[in-house]
Design a protein around this motif. Sequence first.
Motif, mmCIF file in Angstrom:
data_model
loop_
_atom_site.group_PDB
_atom_site.id
_atom_site.type_symbol
_atom_site.label_atom_id
_atom_site.label_comp_id
_atom_site.label_asym_id
_atom_site.label_seq_id
_atom_site.Cartn_x
_atom_site.Cartn_y
_atom_site.Cartn_z
ATOM 1 N N LEU A 365 0.569 -1.079 0.217
ATOM 2 C CA LEU A 365 0.105 -0.144 0.133
ATOM 3 C C LEU A 365 0.898 1.207 -0.033
ATOM 4 C CD1 LEU A 365 -3.042 0.430 0.077
ATOM 5 C CD2 LEU A 365 -2.780 0.835 2.715
ATOM 6 N N PRO A 366 0.666 2.115 -1.096
ATOM 7 C CA PRO A 366 1.533 3.208 -1.036
ATOM 8 C C PRO A 366 0.846 4.249 -0.178
ATOM 9 C CG PRO A 366 0.562 2.713 -3.115
ATOM 10 C CD PRO A 366 -0.255 1.894 -2.264
ATOM 11 N N PRO A 367 1.475 5.494 0.231
ATOM 12 C CA PRO A 367 0.684 6.726 0.786
ATOM 13 C C PRO A 367 -0.337 7.045 -0.207
ATOM 14 C CG PRO A 367 3.042 6.867 0.593
ATOM 15 C CD PRO A 367 2.838 6.056 -0.249
ATOM 16 N N LEU A 368 -1.568 7.587 0.520
ATOM 17 C CA LEU A 368 -2.787 8.041 -0.246
ATOM 18 C C LEU A 368 -2.606 9.049 -1.514
ATOM 19 C CD1 LEU A 368 -5.561 8.557 2.420
ATOM 20 C CD2 LEU A 368 -5.593 7.029 0.493
ATOM 21 N N ASP A 369 -1.655 9.829 -1.241
ATOM 22 C CA ASP A 369 -1.413 10.659 -2.414
ATOM 23 C C ASP A 369 -0.927 9.970 -3.560
ATOM 24 O OD1 ASP A 369 -1.233 13.494 -3.614
ATOM 25 O OD2 ASP A 369 0.950 12.962 -3.415
ATOM 26 N N GLU A 370 0.135 9.051 -3.250
ATOM 27 C CA GLU A 370 0.489 8.400 -4.211
ATOM 28 C C GLU A 370 -0.354 7.101 -4.935
ATOM 29 O OE1 GLU A 370 4.707 5.581 -5.330
ATOM 30 O OE2 GLU A 370 4.189 6.593 -3.393
ATOM 31 N N GLN A 371 -1.426 6.798 -4.084
ATOM 32 C CA GLN A 371 -2.508 6.058 -4.532
ATOM 33 C C GLN A 371 -3.408 6.492 -5.530
ATOM 34 O OE1 GLN A 371 -4.828 3.945 -1.567
ATOM 35 N NE2 GLN A 371 -3.390 4.054 -0.114
ATOM 36 N N ARG A 372 -3.574 7.866 -5.338
ATOM 37 C CA ARG A 372 -4.732 8.603 -6.229
ATOM 38 C C ARG A 372 -3.763 8.786 -7.613
ATOM 39 N NH1 ARG A 372 -4.677 12.003 -1.409
ATOM 40 N NH2 ARG A 372 -6.570 11.679 -0.420
ATOM 41 N N ARG A 373 -2.400 9.205 -7.478
ATOM 42 C CA ARG A 373 -2.055 9.350 -8.608
ATOM 43 C C ARG A 373 -1.676 8.213 -9.518
ATOM 44 N NH1 ARG A 373 3.462 10.930 -7.868
ATOM 45 N NH2 ARG A 373 3.751 10.583 -5.667
ATOM 46 N N ILE A 374 -1.304 7.160 -8.886
ATOM 47 C CA ILE A 374 -1.194 5.910 -9.584
ATOM 48 C C ILE A 374 -2.441 5.217 -10.222
ATOM 49 C CG2 ILE A 374 -0.903 3.431 -9.136
ATOM 50 C CD1 ILE A 374 1.095 3.804 -7.117
ATOM 51 N N VAL A 375 -3.573 5.537 -9.467
ATOM 52 C CA VAL A 375 -5.004 5.438 -10.166
ATOM 53 C C VAL A 375 -5.154 6.350 -11.421
ATOM 54 C CG1 VAL A 375 -7.409 5.397 -9.524
ATOM 55 C CG2 VAL A 375 -6.045 4.260 -8.027
ATOM 56 N N ALA A 376 -5.015 7.389 -11.143
ATOM 57 C CA ALA A 376 -5.273 8.510 -12.284
ATOM 58 C C ALA A 376 -4.464 7.935 -13.294
ATOM 59 C CB ALA A 376 -4.809 9.977 -11.813
ATOM 60 N N GLU A 377 -3.121 7.711 -13.133
ATOM 61 C CA GLU A 377 -2.367 7.417 -14.423
ATOM 62 C C GLU A 377 -2.953 6.022 -15.086
ATOM 63 O OE1 GLU A 377 0.724 7.355 -17.238
ATOM 64 O OE2 GLU A 377 -0.122 8.690 -16.032
#
Length: 415
Positions: A365-377
Amino acid sequence: MVIGNLADGWERKRLGDITRVLRGASPRPKGDPKYYGGTIPWIKISDITSEEGKYLTKTVDTVTPEGVKKSRFLSRGSLILSICATVCVPKILSVDGCIHDGFVYFPDLPKDVDKNFLYYYFQSIRTAVIQENRQGLTQVNLNTGIVSNFQIPLPPLPEQERIINRIEEILSDLDAGVTVLERVRVGLKRYKASVLKAAVEGKLLGSRKIEHGELPEGWRLAKVEELAKVGTGATPLRSEPKYWNGGSIPWITSGALNELAVYEAKEFITELAVKETNAKVFSAGALLVAMYGEGKTRGKVSELMMDAATNQACAALVFTGEMVEHKPYVKLFFEKNYEDIRLLSSGGVQPNLNLSIIKNTRIPLPPLDEQRRIVAEVERRLSVVGEVESAVEVSLVRAGRLRQSVLRSAFEGRL
């Protein structure tokens, strides 16, 4: 059956007036070693599909010389036509062998009728034959009488041969194009898998890749049960009308999870079913994971788009409070790890997942901010993939229609 208009110089003849139409035969009793297990190929309906090429090469079962006496033996090069299951699919045999009673054959075609001309004609009328002979919603069966009554449009033999050559020239080019489209489709599937893999390995945005259990900086391993409440539903007794009749609560089975979102249900249960059984209603937004199911269903993940109950084959992941932020990434993780999660299944002939396996699945699990960027990409890249996939599917449908158009034109003398 009459298809299309005739060109000048052509004539229409009843197939039964051109040749005898005889049915194959299956030695009885089935499986008797007196008849089965020899060295002579015995071709069944399951050995033939509409997607195969012109010549039938796949054979599985064999019969003995005694079995041959109870069946129909044909030499290679014979034209056969399926009359049940894969209806009206013609094949030209590439082997000597016997044929199942789901086929008919034509033992005495005259010299002025080219079997390849009939082969392509049967292909051209397949859809019309199915529609005309459909029994009920799905079942289609032909017999020798129906096939004998096919009305065959016949030009002189030299023109038959010219038409065959032209059909094969055009279809060869068309098939080459279809092969390219199929390769593109496979390539897109692989690219999608590579995007998802990079996403959950911390590689998509340039982070360090996970190797030997090491996580990128700031990542942690979290069990599914730390992020969501995990539950399942039940199947109310079918014999109790009070649980089903007039039901208004959508009831989802694992078969609905082959798509990434569930928008509707095929069945509904009553409020009494929820009150008196283990059936539960899960809120819209829950992730459903198939714990068992037919074919490739097990391990699939989908998002519930309305409040609904499920059967016991579905694990429901319900995210609440701050944990809702993790849901898009968790869904992405389950999409990527579909095959790996299937391998966690337990059991014998039909291995299944269970709630314990789902709860204890560990997610990098990445930090939430990185999760959001990963999902968007991931969404950005896969949206492009989706557009190309749609274009490929449209092109494949067009290719199928063009194939039928070519055949139809050929037998109307317009090719």
